[in-house]
Design a protein around this motif. Structure first.
Motif, PDB file in Angstrom:
ATOM      1  N   UNK A 286       0.847  -1.205   0.000  1.00  0.00           N
ATOM      2  CA  UNK A 286       0.000   0.000   0.000  1.00  0.00           C
ATOM      3  C   UNK A 286       0.878   1.249   0.000  1.00  0.00           C
ATOM      4  N   UNK A 287       1.949   1.178   0.745  1.00  0.00           N
ATOM      5  CA  UNK A 287       2.852   2.326   0.804  1.00  0.00           C
ATOM      6  C   UNK A 287       3.449   2.608  -0.577  1.00  0.00           C
ATOM      7  N   UNK A 288       3.863   1.541  -1.266  1.00  0.00           N
ATOM      8  CA  UNK A 288       4.448   1.728  -2.606  1.00  0.00           C
ATOM      9  C   UNK A 288       3.441   2.370  -3.563  1.00  0.00           C
ATOM     10  N   UNK A 289       2.148   2.088  -3.344  1.00  0.00           N
ATOM     11  CA  UNK A 289       1.105   2.625  -4.232  1.00  0.00           C
ATOM     12  C   UNK A 289       0.635   4.014  -3.813  1.00  0.00           C
ATOM     13  N   UNK A 290       1.114   4.497  -2.681  1.00  0.00           N
ATOM     14  CA  UNK A 290       0.514   5.720  -2.125  1.00  0.00           C
ATOM     15  C   UNK A 290       0.969   6.996  -2.844  1.00  0.00           C
ATOM     16  N   UNK A 291       0.144   8.030  -2.756  1.00  0.00           N
ATOM     17  CA  UNK A 291       0.510   9.341  -3.320  1.00  0.00           C
ATOM     18  C   UNK A 291       1.717   9.894  -2.584  1.00  0.00           C
ATOM     19  N   UNK A 292       1.768   9.590  -1.282  1.00  0.00           N
ATOM     20  CA  UNK A 292       2.878  10.111  -0.473  1.00  0.00           C
ATOM     21  C   UNK A 292       4.222   9.671  -1.074  1.00  0.00           C
ATOM     22  N   UNK A 293       4.298   8.385  -1.419  1.00  0.00           N
ATOM     23  CA  UNK A 293       5.551   7.872  -1.991  1.00  0.00           C
ATOM     24  C   UNK A 293       5.786   8.462  -3.383  1.00  0.00           C
ATOM     25  N   UNK A 294       4.707   8.589  -4.185  1.00  0.00           N
ATOM     26  CA  UNK A 294       4.878   9.165  -5.531  1.00  0.00           C
ATOM     27  C   UNK A 294       5.431  10.585  -5.423  1.00  0.00           C
ATOM     28  N   UNK A 295       4.879  11.376  -4.495  1.00  0.00           N
ATOM     29  CA  UNK A 295       5.360  12.759  -4.330  1.00  0.00           C
ATOM     30  C   UNK A 295       6.797  12.771  -3.832  1.00  0.00           C
ATOM     31  N   UNK A 296       7.072  11.850  -2.918  1.00  0.00           N
ATOM     32  CA  UNK A 296       8.423  11.779  -2.354  1.00  0.00           C
ATOM     33  C   UNK A 296       9.438  11.447  -3.462  1.00  0.00           C
ATOM     34  N   UNK A 297       9.030  10.567  -4.375  1.00  0.00           N
ATOM     35  CA  UNK A 297       9.917  10.200  -5.491  1.00  0.00           C
ATOM     36  C   UNK A 297      10.166  11.411  -6.405  1.00  0.00           C
ATOM     37  N   UNK A 298       9.106  12.210  -6.618  1.00  0.00           N
ATOM     38  CA  UNK A 298       9.281  13.402  -7.469  1.00  0.00           C
ATOM     39  C   UNK A 298      10.269  14.370  -6.822  1.00  0.00           C
ATOM     40  N   UNK A 299      10.098  14.573  -5.498  1.00  0.00           N
ATOM     41  CA  UNK A 299      10.990  15.499  -4.788  1.00  0.00           C
ATOM     42  C   UNK A 299      12.420  14.963  -4.835  1.00  0.00           C
ATOM     43  N   UNK A 300      12.548  13.664  -4.671  1.00  0.00           N
ATOM     44  CA  UNK A 300      13.888  13.067  -4.652  1.00  0.00           C
ATOM     45  C   UNK A 300      14.571  13.269  -6.009  1.00  0.00           C
ATOM     46  N   UNK A 301      13.793  13.110  -7.065  1.00  0.00           N
ATOM     47  CA  UNK A 301      14.367  13.300  -8.401  1.00  0.00           C
ATOM     48  C   UNK A 301      14.827  14.747  -8.566  1.00  0.00           C
ATOM     49  N   UNK A 302      13.956  15.667  -8.128  1.00  0.00           N
ATOM     50  CA  UNK A 302      14.321  17.091  -8.261  1.00  0.00           C
ATOM     51  C   UNK A 302      15.593  17.390  -7.462  1.00  0.00           C
ATOM     52  N   UNK A 303      15.653  16.873  -6.222  1.00  0.00           N
ATOM     53  CA  UNK A 303      16.851  17.099  -5.387  1.00  0.00           C
ATOM     54  C   UNK A 303      18.093  16.508  -6.038  1.00  0.00           C
ATOM     55  N   UNK A 304      17.927  15.333  -6.642  1.00  0.00           N
ATOM     56  CA  UNK A 304      19.079  14.687  -7.297  1.00  0.00           C
ATOM     57  C   UNK A 304      19.554  15.540  -8.469  1.00  0.00           C
ATOM     58  N   UNK A 305      18.594  16.056  -9.262  1.00  0.00           N
ATOM     59  CA  UNK A 305      18.983  16.892 -10.409  1.00  0.00           C
ATOM     60  C   UNK A 305      19.689  18.161  -9.917  1.00  0.00           C
ATOM     61  N   UNK A 306      19.189  18.737  -8.804  1.00  0.00           N
ATOM     62  CA  UNK A 306      19.844  19.932  -8.240  1.00  0.00           C
ATOM     63  C   UNK A 306      21.270  19.597  -7.813  1.00  0.00           C
ATOM     64  N   UNK A 307      21.426  18.448  -7.142  1.00  0.00           N
ATOM     65  CA  UNK A 307      22.769  18.058  -6.676  1.00  0.00           C
ATOM     66  C   UNK A 307      23.711  17.857  -7.861  1.00  0.00           C
TER      67      UNK A 307
END
Ligand code: 4AD
Length: 501
Positions: A286-307
């Motif tokens: 359920x956690x893998x399917x959650x919006x929370x995780x999807x949003x977290x993945x988007x933020x992580x990608x953005x942070x990675x691109x910034x780094x």
């Protein structure tokens, strides 16, 4: 006569004349003074050798000693906070034991392939020294934990007539004409021992013909496996939780210096406190399917691109500085910073490329599959502590695991995932203790019953609820040390395509 001491004990000999025995880690000449960095296995220290008339010849010889020459040095210990290790030796005399020239590993950056080919020498580097010592402390902590909790050490065999963890990744060897396998686990034998001892553990090398070349997989790795009778799945999680906390506490208490050498920020280790979250497989899905995780993945990608952007600028800046500096040590330092920066950049770029794929895998994860490496990373990164994921679908787990009486589609097992994406460090379960149920599993999987008859016997004579787990040493060392690749967490790693030295 000067007393022979170890570098680590210099603090107890200030003002005394002592002898150190070791190797030349590095040296620098300042005209009439040589700054020798010695290592002796216990630490590093700077020895100051001043040119005096009566030692002029020796001074010249020492000046031309190559890195890793072996030598003994006598002199007076001084407190010197600016010096490596905090103490210094004012040299009176030097005995050259072995003059080494052209040591292949310099203090500049080398590619990892080169270092791995020279692993027999690479072990002398500060980084490898620190990792090996932390591994030692972790292994001692593990042994103490089980010894102090009433577990008896029982050594299980390495030649095995049957598979313990599925037949896909067995290493077969010829045993006087019979084909047998190298042990994937000591567990089945340990269950027999636990029925004698009540609580037992084994600790040894295990072998899996893993065809994957990931950062988390070795073909030969060390595993500690406890097994206990009359326990339940909750006790088993508590046992794993206690072990992990003991490992973390010991590493922090005894290895601060080594962790500093590795540049390990230990603030996250300091946060490790029981209780750890217990998440059922269903909750994990359920956690893998959650919006929370999807949003977290988007933020992580953005942070990675910034780094990536910041690191590129930084490397550019270092490269410009490199063009203008003159001193060799400045050139070496910048060259090594640039090489490390490029390594990190490659990792970040790989991550940025993978994150969208991992997000998709998580969104489309179907109940019934085993969690993949990326799924484990996503789940573990939602927590500061390690997390237990329990009750996996029966079909993806080993034959010996006990079904959950409340839901036979799942088993009473757990994987413990280390924080920060270090992956599964513990896998454990309650064992099927019913003879017919276990035989049913063996037959359903097409295993040869005869091979497992002794194991079935354990369910025939005084069968009891029992369970245990396996903790992988190298993955645990990788997490504690913050080392990205498991190959540095054992002295001589064995992986697909890697058997030398
Ligand atoms: O989950 P696994 O396969 O469990 C067993 O072998 C059980 N028989 C243990 C038991 O219940 N007594 O492996 C246990 C741990 C994993 O969590 C991981 O830390 C490590 O062993 N491990 C590996 N480490 C490095 N390279 C590999 N190829 C590994 N495979 C497993």
């Amino acid at each position: 006569m000067a007393q022979y001491i170890k570098i680590a004990d210099m603090k107890d000999h200030i003002g005394k004349t002592v002898e150190l025995k070791g190797w030349l880690y590095n040296s620098r000449s300042g005209g009439k003074v040589l700054f020798l960095i010695l290592r002796d296995g216990s630490g590093l220290c700077q020895a100051i050798f001043e040119k005096k008339d009566d030692l002029a010849d020796l001074f010249q010889q020492v000046k031309h000693l190559g890195q890793e020459s072996s030598l003994t040095v006598t002199g007076t210990v001084r407190h010197e906070p600016r010096s490596v290790g905090g103490y210094e030796l004012a040299v009176d005399s030097v005995t050259i034991v072995h003059n080494t020239q052209d040591y292949p590993i310099s203090h500049k950056s080398h590619g990892i392939d080169f270092l791995m080919k020279n692993r027999h020498l690479h072990l002398r580097s500060q980084r490898q020294w620190a990792i090996a010592r932390i591994r030692h402390v972790i292994i001692n902590a593990i042994r103490d934990y089980f010894n102090n909790n009433g577990f008896i050490l029982v050594d299980t065999p390495i030649f095995s007539p049957a598979a313990g963890e599925g037949e896909q990744n067995l290493f077969n060897v010829d045993y006087f004409g019979d084909e047998v396998a190298l042990s994937q686990t000591g567990q089945l034998y340990l269950e027999a021992a636990a029925l004698s001892m009540g609580k037992a553990y084994c600790f040894g090398p295990t072998f899996r013909a893993e065809k994957s070349k990931t950062r988390r997989h070795l073909t030969e790795f060390w595993m500690v496996e406890p097994e206990a009778c009359y326990i339940d799945i909750h006790d088993l999680m508590a046992l794993g939780e206690g072990l992990i906390c003991t490992i973390v506490d010991n590493s922090l208490a005894k290895c601060q210096h080594e962790l500093d050498i590795l540049g390990r920020d230990t603030s996250d280790l300091q946060k490790i406190k029981p209780p750890f979250v217990r998440l059922s497989y269903k909750e994990a899905v359920d956690m893998l399917h959650s919006d929370k995780v999807a949003n977290w993945m988007d933020t992580r990608l953005q942070n990675t691109l910034d780094s990536i952007g910041q690191l590129k600028d930084q490397i550019e800046q270092w490269s410009q500085e490199l063009a203008s500096v003159q001193k060799q040590w400045q050139i070496d330092k910048l060259t090594s910073q640039i090489a490390d920066g490029k390594d990190n950049l490659a990792d970040l770029e790989e991550l940025a490329e993978n994150l969208p794929k991992h997000k998709e895998l998580a969104e489309n994860f179907k109940w019934g599959k085993d969690l993949g490496g990326s799924d484990e990373t996503i789940i573990s990164m939602q927590f500061d502590n390690p997390v237990f994921v329990h009750r996996y679908p029966r079909e993806v787990k080993a034959f010996y695991m006990k079904s959950d009486p409340e839901d036979p589609s799942v088993v009473l097992n757990y994987d413990c995932l280390a924080p920060q994406g270090y992956g599964e460090i513990i896998g454990g379960s309650m064992r099927e203790e019913n003879y017919d149920a276990l035989l049913g599993r063996i037959q359903a999987l097409g295993y040869v019953q005869e091979d497992y008859q002794w194991y079935l016997d354990l369910r025939k004579y005084g069968s009891v609820p029992h369970g245990g787990f396996g903790l992988g040493v190298e993955r645990t060392v990788a997490w504690i040390t913050g080392v990205k690749h498991i190959r540095e967490c054992i002295a001589f790693p064995r992986m697909m395509g890697k058997i030398y030295p």
